[in-house]
Every structure is written in C-alpha cells, then in structure tokens.
Write an enzyme that holds these catalytic residues in place. Structure first.
Site, mmCIF file in Angstrom:
data_model
loop_
_atom_site.group_PDB
_atom_site.id
_atom_site.type_symbol
_atom_site.label_atom_id
_atom_site.label_comp_id
_atom_site.label_asym_id
_atom_site.label_seq_id
_atom_site.Cartn_x
_atom_site.Cartn_y
_atom_site.Cartn_z
ATOM 1 N N HIS A 49 -1.379 -1.193 -4.275
ATOM 2 C CA HIS A 49 -2.646 -0.862 -3.630
ATOM 3 C C HIS A 49 -2.663 0.644 -3.345
ATOM 4 O O HIS A 49 -1.787 1.165 -2.655
ATOM 5 C CB HIS A 49 -2.730 -1.673 -2.334
ATOM 6 C CG HIS A 49 -4.001 -1.550 -1.574
ATOM 7 N ND1 HIS A 49 -5.102 -2.349 -1.805
ATOM 8 C CD2 HIS A 49 -4.337 -0.747 -0.537
ATOM 9 C CE1 HIS A 49 -6.059 -2.049 -0.950
ATOM 10 N NE2 HIS A 49 -5.635 -1.070 -0.167
ATOM 11 N N MET A 102 -11.436 -6.195 5.673
ATOM 12 C CA MET A 102 -10.608 -5.228 6.413
ATOM 13 C C MET A 102 -10.223 -5.815 7.768
ATOM 14 O O MET A 102 -11.079 -6.291 8.517
ATOM 15 C CB MET A 102 -11.371 -3.919 6.627
ATOM 16 C CG MET A 102 -11.612 -3.091 5.382
ATOM 17 S SD MET A 102 -10.115 -2.651 4.459
ATOM 18 C CE MET A 102 -9.172 -1.728 5.666
ATOM 19 N N MET A 119 -12.112 4.298 -0.205
ATOM 20 C CA MET A 119 -12.724 4.588 1.099
ATOM 21 C C MET A 119 -13.381 5.951 0.980
ATOM 22 O O MET A 119 -12.914 6.956 1.535
ATOM 23 C CB MET A 119 -11.635 4.551 2.183
ATOM 24 C CG MET A 119 -11.172 3.127 2.473
ATOM 25 S SD MET A 119 -9.583 3.065 3.305
ATOM 26 C CE MET A 119 -8.521 3.188 1.875
ATOM 27 N N ASP A 164 -4.746 3.636 -1.702
ATOM 28 C CA ASP A 164 -5.816 3.916 -0.738
ATOM 29 C C ASP A 164 -6.389 5.307 -0.975
ATOM 30 O O ASP A 164 -5.747 6.315 -0.667
ATOM 31 C CB ASP A 164 -5.268 3.809 0.689
ATOM 32 C CG ASP A 164 -5.035 2.366 1.091
ATOM 33 O OD1 ASP A 164 -6.001 1.591 1.062
ATOM 34 O OD2 ASP A 164 -3.891 2.012 1.415
ATOM 35 N N HIS A 191 -8.477 1.227 -3.681
ATOM 36 C CA HIS A 191 -9.358 0.922 -2.554
ATOM 37 C C HIS A 191 -10.082 2.212 -2.212
ATOM 38 O O HIS A 191 -9.492 3.133 -1.651
ATOM 39 C CB HIS A 191 -8.480 0.414 -1.386
ATOM 40 C CG HIS A 191 -9.225 0.128 -0.139
ATOM 41 N ND1 HIS A 191 -8.594 -0.126 1.061
ATOM 42 C CD2 HIS A 191 -10.556 0.036 0.112
ATOM 43 C CE1 HIS A 191 -9.498 -0.354 2.003
ATOM 44 N NE2 HIS A 191 -10.695 -0.249 1.448
ATOM 45 N N ASP A 196 -6.561 -6.577 4.484
ATOM 46 C CA ASP A 196 -5.919 -5.260 4.485
ATOM 47 C C ASP A 196 -5.949 -4.671 5.884
ATOM 48 O O ASP A 196 -7.019 -4.440 6.444
ATOM 49 C CB ASP A 196 -6.687 -4.368 3.495
ATOM 50 C CG ASP A 196 -6.105 -2.980 3.343
ATOM 51 O OD1 ASP A 196 -5.012 -2.704 3.890
ATOM 52 O OD2 ASP A 196 -6.754 -2.171 2.660
ATOM 53 N N MET A 201 -8.968 8.059 -0.005
ATOM 54 C CA MET A 201 -9.820 8.458 1.132
ATOM 55 C C MET A 201 -10.334 9.872 0.891
ATOM 56 O O MET A 201 -9.587 10.729 0.400
ATOM 57 C CB MET A 201 -9.015 8.431 2.429
ATOM 58 C CG MET A 201 -8.326 7.098 2.701
ATOM 59 S SD MET A 201 -7.594 7.060 4.346
ATOM 60 C CE MET A 201 -6.610 5.546 4.224
ATOM 61 N N SER A 221 0.846 -1.190 0.000
ATOM 62 C CA SER A 221 0.000 0.000 0.000
ATOM 63 C C SER A 221 0.880 1.237 0.000
ATOM 64 O O SER A 221 1.724 1.408 0.891
ATOM 65 C CB SER A 221 -0.898 0.008 1.244
ATOM 66 O OG SER A 221 -1.376 1.327 1.461
ATOM 67 N N GLY A 277 -8.794 3.912 7.445
ATOM 68 C CA GLY A 277 -8.518 5.332 7.641
ATOM 69 C C GLY A 277 -7.034 5.656 7.766
ATOM 70 O O GLY A 277 -6.601 6.706 7.330
HETATM 71 C C1 DX5 Z 1 -6.148 1.362 5.888
HETATM 72 C C2 DX5 Z 1 -5.782 1.111 4.444
HETATM 73 C C3 DX5 Z 1 -4.677 0.153 4.314
HETATM 74 C C4 DX5 Z 1 -3.385 0.609 4.933
HETATM 75 C C5 DX5 Z 1 -2.696 -0.595 5.444
HETATM 76 O O1 DX5 Z 1 -7.284 2.115 6.010
HETATM 77 O O2 DX5 Z 1 -6.888 0.609 3.719
HETATM 78 O O3 DX5 Z 1 -4.476 -0.243 2.966
HETATM 79 O O4 DX5 Z 1 -2.526 1.289 4.057
HETATM 80 O O5 DX5 Z 1 -1.589 -0.170 6.161
HETATM 81 P P1 DX5 Z 1 -0.887 -1.138 7.213
HETATM 82 O O6 DX5 Z 1 -0.378 -2.321 6.452
HETATM 83 O O7 DX5 Z 1 0.216 -0.271 7.751
HETATM 84 O O8 DX5 Z 1 -1.912 -1.494 8.242
HETATM 85 ZN ZN ZN Z 2 -6.416 -0.316 1.683
#
Ligand code: DX5
Ligand code: ZN
Length: 219
Positions: free
Chosen positions: A30, A134, A65, A32, A63, A168, A34, A7, A139
């Site tokens: 990946h 998840m 969010m 993320d 992903h 994840d 947000m 990620s 977040g």
């Molecule tokens: C969290 C994200 C993850 C995050 C994972 O909300 O969706 O993809 O980057 O990070 P780690 O591996 O550090 O938990």
């Molecule tokens: Zn993610």
C-alpha cells in the site's frame, strides 16, 4: 482469506528496498500518496511508485490522498500500480475517473473518510474493484483507530455490497478482529507492521491470527 497490505508510510525511506524484501508474507503493498493539499503532508509520487513496483513481486496499490486525482492516474498506471484508490471527497466526477482507471488497465477503488457516509458510493458499487473505509482521518500513520469504521463496514454489507472492503488506519491485532467480523476483507497496516522492532513477518502472522479471532467488545 483476509489479505494484508503493509503501508510503506511507516517504512524507513532509505531502506524501502530492504523493507520490501521482508514482506513476502504480505498480499500487497500500500503506497500512500499525499499532496500537501487534500491532506497536509507530502509523501510519495510516481517516481517512487515505479521503483517500488520494480522491486517487489507483490501487487502495489496507490492510495491517492490528493486533490485533482485525475492528474496522476495515467502516470501511476504506467508505473505498474495495479489498483488506484481515489477519495470520494476529492472528486465530483467519480464515475468518469473510474472509467479512466479501467481504460488505463488498473483496478478502480474508492475511499471514504470517517465523515463521508458509505451510501454516497452506492450507485457506483458495481463499477468498483474495492471500497476503502478509512478508520482514521487520513494524513498520518500511527493514529488511533476510529471505532465508527466497524459500523460502516457492517453497513456496507447490510446495504448489499458484496465486493472487497479494505480498512485503513490504526489496524493492529486488537482492532483487526472487529473489522473483519463486520465484513472487511483487506487490512492496511503501517505502524503495526513496519514501525516496530518486531519482524514484519511476525506482525503479519499476528494480524492474520487476530483476523480469525472473535472480537471481544469494542477495540
Ligand atoms: C493514513 C494512511 C494509512 C497509514 C496507516 O492516512 O492512509 O495508510 O499509513 O498507518 P497506520 O497503520 O499506522 O495507522
Ligand atoms: Zn492509506
């Protein structure tokens, strides 16, 4: 074989190009996304997705969010993102969005937060490219792994879901063995791979090795 998707949330934002160049041992990237509404932080958007796709040979997944994910599907698909992962909690019209993602030429996937039962996806399984379980409340990167995710992955398999299951949040060499033993096939990992002084290649190798290990009790 287990697939590992680093990620970029844990990457240095000013070094993303160099980071991507160090991920040749990974199976995908990946991203993320947000929106400051579905989850509190703001992160990346289409602008960066396009640059990331152009800078790597690896397939890029987004992903989402975000609330109202339907607003972003077309631009992300046009950016070259191969898989669009939307949250079950963010839409009451998952079937329509899944069809839309396929129409746009991307692979549709759905994510469930720790508080959302996997049964809520059951009717849509045949339409999905992947289910994302998840293992933190989304977040932020670097949160502690939620052990309930292991049972959720096992439950998906018991209920007869044969597709890919991605996990994840909080994935490292201690937590990976149990989720893989339960049936996960794709691991997302941010801080373990990129938030460290170790090389990404060494961390990816360690995660692969751990994925083949028999779990020793709960992580
Ligand atoms: C969290 C994200 C993850 C995050 C994972 O909300 O969706 O993809 O980057 O990070 P780690 O591996 O550090 O938990
Ligand atoms: Zn993610």
């Amino acid at each position: 074989m287990i697939r590992i998707h680093p990620s970029l949330l844990s990457a240095d934002p000013l070094q993303i190009g160099q980071t991507l160049a160090q991920l040749s041992q990974a199976d995908g990237v990946h991203l993320d996304i947000m929106d400051g509404h579905f989850v509190p932080p703001l992160t990346f958007g289409t602008w960066l997705a396009k640059a990331v796709v152009a800078a790597t040979e690896l397939p890029v997944e987004a992903h989402l969010m975000v609330s109202n994910p339907e607003r972003h599907l077309e631009t992300l698909a046009e950016s070259g993102v191969r898989r669009l992962i939307i949250h079950q909690e963010a839409t009451g019209h998952a079937h329509r969005l899944i069809e839309e993602i396929r129409r746009l030429g991307a692979a549709p996937a759905m994510a469930v937060n720790p508080g959302t039962p996997v049964e809520t996806l059951r009717d849509l399984w045949p339409e999905l490219d992947l289910v994302l379980v998840m293992s933190v409340d989304p977040g932020w990167g670097g949160q502690a792994f939620w052990p309930g995710a292991i049972a959720k992955v096992a439950q998906l398999r018991q209920l007869g879901y044969h597709g890919d299951i991605e996990v994840d949040g909080g994935i490292d060499d201690r937590t990976a063995p149990a989720v893989v033993a339960a049936g996960a096939t794709v691991l997302v990992s941010g801080s373990y791979i990129l938030g460290t002084t170790k090389t990404p290649a060494s961390r990816i190798a360690a995660l692969r090795e751990a994925s083949g290990r028999t779990p020793k009790g709960r992580p």
